[in-house]
Design an enzyme around this catalytic site. Structure first.
Site, PDB file in Angstrom:
ATOM      1  N   ALA A 182       0.825   5.034  16.275  1.00  0.00           N
ATOM      2  CA  ALA A 182      -0.566   5.087  16.715  1.00  0.00           C
ATOM      3  C   ALA A 182      -0.661   5.700  18.113  1.00  0.00           C
ATOM      4  O   ALA A 182      -1.583   6.449  18.425  1.00  0.00           O
ATOM      5  CB  ALA A 182      -1.181   3.685  16.700  1.00  0.00           C
ATOM      6  N   LYS A 230      -2.061   4.902   0.577  1.00  0.00           N
ATOM      7  CA  LYS A 230      -1.351   5.844   1.438  1.00  0.00           C
ATOM      8  C   LYS A 230      -0.040   5.180   1.845  1.00  0.00           C
ATOM      9  O   LYS A 230      -0.015   4.306   2.704  1.00  0.00           O
ATOM     10  CB  LYS A 230      -2.171   6.200   2.668  1.00  0.00           C
ATOM     11  CG  LYS A 230      -1.490   7.275   3.496  1.00  0.00           C
ATOM     12  CD  LYS A 230      -2.371   7.771   4.631  1.00  0.00           C
ATOM     13  CE  LYS A 230      -1.693   8.931   5.357  1.00  0.00           C
ATOM     14  NZ  LYS A 230      -0.360   8.591   5.882  1.00  0.00           N
TER      15      LYS A 230
END
Ligand SMILES: [Zn+2]
Length: 724
Positions: A49, A136
């Site tokens: 992230a 995903k």
């Protein structure tokens, strides 16, 4: 510009600190360094992230100032580079990435649907667009090339145009068919390239890391990193040891097969060919509400922790292929698909302290106390550091900024330190494991070759109370029927039972007062407790839960010594004389009984009326009948086969004593190679001198005596009897 500025506020960093050109250069340098650590060294130092945030900051800056875009900018290539040792593979159809929707709320799905409708120029009253919604996966994208149904090549994504030939490693993944099956034309098409994700299941990942930890080896940051490392492992033998899995989700080049009209039908067709396709998929409509994409995103999000593998979002693809073709591509991304993310499973935070937790089995675990951080969907304030060696290897210290990972129901862990530029601000002392248990003050031990420190308090340690009670009560130990998990939880959590002896003080009234405890059950338990008092020495010894003393060892000890007091008093050398007892077991027993509180528990249990028949065996032998009883021996020099300790143990087991110096009272001197002044003195005093063979002859007499006594039954050791 410091690294922490970048982490803290990458988007604004340029405005407040330096010129855009300087910021862009700093971002490029940071990103390239992280990409190298990630892809080449397999040792990422920041969470994904954070990388994404830096990447987006640079993208935004370059969009605003196109003149700053350099050919070496990380934005100019898709991740990955070919490692030396892998043959490059040019993809017939580029492997593109899917645009990511970082808005993790419902609006992320709604915005995508609105964009698709706009691009397709659909009027407001047109029916909803249908999407194939799937997971995903957090792994490594792979292109599998089948020719006439046979797997001929597997390649990584690489930069999207050129990947690495990893066929050998991919062949080790049992889930990937080497030959496609089924009657359909696809399974025998001249060319069928299947795209999908190689990943590692979370339990496989945890087991792999646990093995690494037990060997003091480097652990992997997350399943994706471990999977990527295995696929790009140059040695297929090592790759084969890493348990990998695969899900198919798309196509590359196709020749000789009419691809189904919808994405959902394509996935069904791939599954029919024997390829693993994830069952967690659906066809959903774009409209918001309970039946659409938003509902899928929310439903999967709620079950994310229960999935056996990591996902970082869900993917929506326009289901109809003709619509996909109409929508086409923008730069390198399809307009007809989007990845809708979930909150990241790795985040940065600070270590505010390092505590010790004592587990049910007595294992001491260092735990980082953290500045609260939202990770994997919850706020985390503590994360495990596993053991002292892992803590040291990662170099975690107070005040450090660390990467915390929380995925599934696995406890959060510190996966690495982000070293501040220019080192730590001040001297921080090394963390040390305590010498005594923070819960019960018993000695803390770490055995040679092991990585874990343990409290030796066992049945005395409050942290281990439940485990100790369950162990004591189990069928192979004291066999207390009805004393199971739930009841032990109730007894311990309610403070009703704190020590083993307190079990035997439970009355029907006290038990019946517990929640969900019927009078009848209370009576049954009291009866079971009463019945358990009459036991055997091996069961009792095993029930004490001394580390490394399993059923077989308990039997051997009981057979050898016969009485609990003799076991409690035995020296390590004497314990070593027992069959199958090695130094680790002997030391564990000695440490256990050296602690007064453990002996106290044994006394109290006996006082409660717990008793056993003397076991047959060596213990029945009157010490006075042992061949070396009353004899004192002195060892000197090196014996051909026995070590000094072994010889000593054997002599003691035969009833003899071993003294350090030769005197008139010495019965025998056992002399080996390079015996010194002790041998001279023995000769001077006219004592009997034995070599090892002579000693063995004496000991053989001891064994014969013990064997002869073996079959005799015995009297109760404790006169108080089972009713106490
Ligand atoms: Zn303890």
């Amino acid at each position: 510009m410091s690294q922490s500025d970048l982490f803290g506020a990458p988007a604004e960093a340029g405005v407040t600190v330096s010129s855009p050109a300087e910021v862009a250069a700093a971002l490029r340098e940071q990103l390239n360094a992280h990409a190298h650590r990630y892809h080449v060294l397999d040792a990422p130092s920041i969470p994904d992230a954070e990388y994404d945030r830096l990447f987006q900051a640079l993208q935004a800056l370059e969009a605003e100032h196109p003149e700053l875009r350099t050919p070496d900018s990380p934005t100019q290539r898709v991740l990955g580079q070919v490692l030396d040792g892998f043959e490059p593979v040019r993809h017939a159809v580029p492997m593109l990435s899917i645009r990511t929707e970082t808005d993790t709320e419902a609006s992320g799905a709604e915005a995508f649907d609105a964009r698709v409708r706009r691009e397709l120029a659909l009027p407001d009253d047109a029916p909803p667009v249908q999407y194939a919604a799937e997971l995903k996966f957090d792994g490594l994208a792979i292109n599998l090339r089948y020719e006439h149904g046979v797997l001929v090549q597997a390649a990584t994504r690489g930069d999207g145009e050129t990947g690495e030939n990893v066929t050998q490693n991919i062949r080790t993944i049992g889930q990937i068919p080497l030959r496609l099956q089924g009657p359909g034309a696809g399974a025998s098409a001249p060319v069928l390239e299947v795209r999908g994700e190689v990943y590692m299941r979370r339990d496989d990942f945890e087991a792999l890391n646990e093995r690494q930890r037990q060997h003091g080896a480097k652990t992997f940051v997350n399943p994706r990193n471990a999977a990527a490392g295995a696929v790009r492992q140059l040695d297929p033998a090592i790759a084969a040891q890493r348990p990998l899995s695969f899900f198919a989700y798309g196509l590359g080049e196709v020749q000789g097969w009419d691809v189904p009209d919808t994405h959902s039908a394509l996935l069904d067709a791939l599954a029919a060919m024997g390829l693993p396709v994830c069952a967690e998929r659906t066809v959903a409509e774009g409209a918001s509400g309970t039946s659409g994409l938003v509902a899928f995103h929310q439903a999967i999000g709620a079950r994310r922790d229960q999935l056996p593998f990591d996902i970082d979002g869900v993917v929506y693809k326009v289901n109809r292929r003709d619509l996909q073709e109409r929508l086409g591509f923008v730069t390198r991304e399809p307009r007809w698909a989007v990845a809708h993310k979930y909150p990241a499973q790795e985040q940065l935070t600070q270590v505010e302290g390092i505590d010790i937790q004592v587990g049910r089995t007595g294992k001491l675990t260092p735990v980082a106390r953290l500045k609260p951080v939202f990770v994997g969907g919850v706020t985390v304030t503590n994360a495990t550091l596993h053991n002292l060696f892992e803590l040291r290897r990662k170099g975690v210290r107070l005040g450090d900024t660390v990467i915390v990972r929380r995925a599934g129901d696995v406890i959060p862990e510190v996966v690495g330190v982000v070293a501040p530029e220019g080192g730590r601000p001040a001297y921080v002392p090394n963390f040390r494991m305590p010498r005594t248990c923070p819960v019960c003050d018993s000695t803390v031990l770490r055995e040679p070759g092991e990585v874990d420190h343990r409290c030796t308090g066992g049945l005395f340690c409050a942290a281990q109370r439940k485990q100790a009670l369950l162990h004591f009560a189990q069928r192979r130990a004291m066999d207390i029927e009805g004393l199971g998990d739930k009841l032990v939880d109730q007894l311990v959590d309610g403070g009703v039972v704190r020590t083993l002896p307190e079990l035997y003080k439970l009355g029907v009234a006290k038990l019946a007062a517990l929640d969900r405890m019927a009078d009848k059950s209370a009576q049954n338990l009291v009866a079971a407790l009463e019945k358990s008092k009459q036991t055997t020495l091996p069961r009792f010894l095993f029930g004490l839960g001394i580390r490394h003393v399993g059923e077989a060892t308990a039997k051997d000890l009981a057979k050898h010594f016969g009485q609990i007091d003799r076991i409690m008093d035995a020296s390590e050398a004497a314990l070593l004389a027992v069959r199958d007892v090695g130094p680790v077991v002997a030391h564990s027993l000695r440490t256990f009984f050296d602690q007064a509180h453990n002996r106290e528990v044994v006394e109290q249990l006996r006082a409660c009326g717990v008793s056993w028949l003397e076991h047959d065996g060596a213990a029945l032998v009157d010490p006075a009948t042992l061949p070396l009883h009353g004899k004192t021996l002195v060892l000197t020099g090196t014996l051909p086969t026995l070590s000094r300790d072994e010889a000593k143990a054997l002599i003691e087991a035969a009833g003899g004593k071993v003294a350090g110096s030769v005197s008139k009272k010495t019965s025998y001197v056992v002399a080996g190679e390079e015996a010194g002044s002790k041998l001279d003195k023995a000769r001077e005093l006219g004592l009997t001198v034995l070599d090892e063979a002579g000693l063995q002859a004496l000991l053989a007499a001891a064994v014969a005596t013990v064997a002869a006594a073996g079959a005799e039954p015995a009297a109760p050791q404790d006169g108080s009897g089972p009713t106490g």
